[in-house]
Write an enzyme that holds these catalytic residues in place. Structure first.
Site, PDB file in Angstrom:
ATOM      1  N   GLY A   1       0.842  -1.197   0.000  1.00  0.00           N
ATOM      2  CA  GLY A   1       0.000   0.000   0.000  1.00  0.00           C
ATOM      3  C   GLY A   1       0.876   1.246   0.000  1.00  0.00           C
ATOM      4  CG  ASP A   2       0.824   3.827   2.412  1.00  0.00           C
ATOM      5  OD1 ASP A   2      -0.297   4.358   2.366  1.00  0.00           O
ATOM      6  OD2 ASP A   2       1.244   3.190   3.396  1.00  0.00           O
TER       7      ASP A   2
ATOM      8  CE  LYS B   1      -3.428   1.753  -3.606  1.00  0.00           C
ATOM      9  NZ  LYS B   1      -2.235   1.723  -2.745  1.00  0.00           N
TER      10      LYS B   1
ATOM     11  CG  ASN C   1      -8.620   0.569   6.014  1.00  0.00           C
ATOM     12  OD1 ASN C   1      -9.241   0.965   5.048  1.00  0.00           O
ATOM     13  ND2 ASN C   1      -8.126  -0.639   6.085  1.00  0.00           N
TER      14      ASN C   1
ATOM     15  CG  HIS D   1      -5.911   6.468  -2.402  1.00  0.00           C
ATOM     16  ND1 HIS D   1      -6.730   5.939  -3.360  1.00  0.00           N
ATOM     17  CD2 HIS D   1      -5.379   5.424  -1.761  1.00  0.00           C
ATOM     18  CE1 HIS D   1      -6.695   4.624  -3.288  1.00  0.00           C
ATOM     19  NE2 HIS D   1      -5.893   4.295  -2.315  1.00  0.00           N
TER      20      HIS D   1
ATOM     21  CG  ASP E   1      10.748  12.248  -6.872  1.00  0.00           C
ATOM     22  OD1 ASP E   1      10.042  11.254  -7.124  1.00  0.00           O
ATOM     23  OD2 ASP E   1      10.439  13.090  -6.007  1.00  0.00           O
TER      24      ASP E   1
END
Ligand code: GDP
Length: 425
Positions: free
Chosen positions: A12-13, A16, A38, A41, A334
């Protein structure tokens, strides 16, 4: 453009929300098909910076219809708070551009309490829940002990249904956890406030999606979290309580007939993980702190520092397989610009043997990372927009990754803004 899903390949993270925000200009409909409030984004665009939790990331584009499908954990209180935040920044939300499935189950006020009570009971064995009630919600959904959003339109039957759930849930609250029981008055207040606010947006989104599909509209399916948090394929029991994989999108969106030809897997240029559980390639000490700071790796929902590590080829290859990804978006390249040498976890060592297969969850705690180093590029790449303008070392890193995980990297993101992207097709 064919139907497309944007999914997370790792924990996750991955970024997206940023990719969905970019893609929405080519889509008519954006659907969230699982998960709840929970995770966050983060989207940065001309309206400002937003941490979306439940709202589909297409909400910022004029003409895009955003849908919360039947597979999401619909928390009316949190959804309304989030809608207010977005509305306050001048973004339009109407029953035209936001539609909530009448078949979505409601996250009831006690689900958040139960999450908190259970984490407290587990004490030092806790899972690191975000305490948004997601696990109790999905357990109850599969026991058929929640309310469907569409029931709000049947007040008589709803009262009866809620009363029976109340009686049942109070047994757990009082007898298992020694907590205060809920009352019907409290539930009625919840109905009058949060539920009334979202009611105008609830409709038969399944029928809408079917019509949209028949009319040849382009539908984007937006996932939350990543492959390694999938209830069935992730790192059990450190998963979320829903299916984060593209294969679930047709079911959870309300369009079981959907064919998804394009699955864009989002991978971060290094690894991060929130919460407990095995994280084979984890970095510690100053090395970790530097990476965390460079990538600003603090949870969008909780502000918790994320665990960090190098890109994990073993986990990423598995994540790509599970998602059946057809192409990849590599984000935050980056962030690695400060490194002289870029570490990558190429294999695991398990019982003295080198493996490139992702192990059974119980065995993961014994796996050790095998690290290789790539040359860094040591310059700011955030302004680069064309593949040929990327430093040779950055190109080599990307081409190595796509080969190692067996899927083409067609997007390389070099900044959080909408246009900080290199498109390779
Ligand atoms: P999601 O849940 O997968 O959407 O990911 P999050 O929003 O939790 O985390 C991604 C974070 O990285 C957000 O703060 C984004 O603004 C940021 N981000 C996304 N892509 C890039 C990128 O290419 N470079 C940088 N520096 N930040 C990015």
């Amino acid at each position: 453009m064919a139907n497309c899903a944007i999914v997370g390949i790792n924990w996750g993270d991955e970024g997206k929300g940023r990719m969905v925000d970019l893609f929405t200009k080519n889509f008519d409909v954006v659907v969230r098909f699982q998960g709840g409030g929970n995770a966050g984004h983060t989207v940065i665009n001309e309206h400002g910076k937003f941490a979306l939790h439940l709202l589909p990331s297409g909400i910022f584009r004029d003409g895009v219809v955003n849908i919360l499908g039947n597979g999401v954990a619909l928390d009316p209180e949190n959804l309304w708070t989030e809608m207010r935040d977005v509305l306050d920044k001048g973004v339009k939300i109407t029953p035209e551009n936001l539609r909530i499935s009448d078949r979505a189950s409601l996250l009831l006020p006690w689900h958040r309490d139960l999450d908190e009570l259970e984490e407290r009971r587990l004490a030092d064995k806790k899972f690191g829940s975000t305490k948004q009630g997601i696990a109790p919600f999905y357990s109850d959904k599969y026991q058929k002990k929640t309310i469907l959003a569409g029931e709000l339109f049947y007040p008589e039957e709803l009262k009866e249904h809620l009363a029976s759930l109340l009686e049942w849930k109070n047994l757990t609250l009082t007898k298992v956890y020694g907590a205060e029981p809920y009352t019907m008055e409290r539930l009625e207040e919840w109905l009058q406030t949060a539920c009334e606010k979202i009611k105008p947006y609830i409709c038969d989104t399944g029928a809408y999606l079917k019509e949209a599909q028949d009319a040849g509209k382009h539908i984007l399916f937006e996932a939350q979290l990543g492959s390694l948090r999938d209830l069935d394929y992730g790192i059990h029991p450190y998963t979320t309580s829903s299916n984060t994989t593209a294969a679930y999108a047709p079911i959870g969106s309300g369009l079981p007939s959907a064919r998804i030809m394009d699955v864009v897997g989002v991978v971060k240029a290094y690894s991060t993980c929130v919460g407990e559980g095995p994280f084979v390639c984890e970095m510690f000490g100053d090395e970790a702190e530097e990476l965390r700071k460079a990538g600003f790796e603090y949870g969008a929902k909780t502000g918790r520092p994320r665990r960090v590590g190098p890109l994990d080829i073993v986990a990423t290859r598995y994540g790509v397989e599970v998602q059946a990804a057809t192409e990849l978006a590599l984000t935050k390249l980056d962030v690695l610009s400060y490194l002289d040498k870029i570490p990558v976890c190429t294999h695991y060592l398990l019982k003295g043997e080198q493996t490139d297969r992702f192990p059974f969850p119980t065995a993961l705690k014994d796996a050790k990372p095998v690290i290789e180093y790539f040359d860094g590029w040591k310059c700011d790449i955030s302004g680069v927009r064309r593949w040929e303008d990327l430093p040779k070392e950055a190109q080599e890193y990307v081409t190595y990754l796509e080969k190692a995980v067996g899927c083409p990297i067609t997007y390389v993101s070099v900044g959080p803004e909408r246009d900080s992207i290199i498109i390779r097709k």
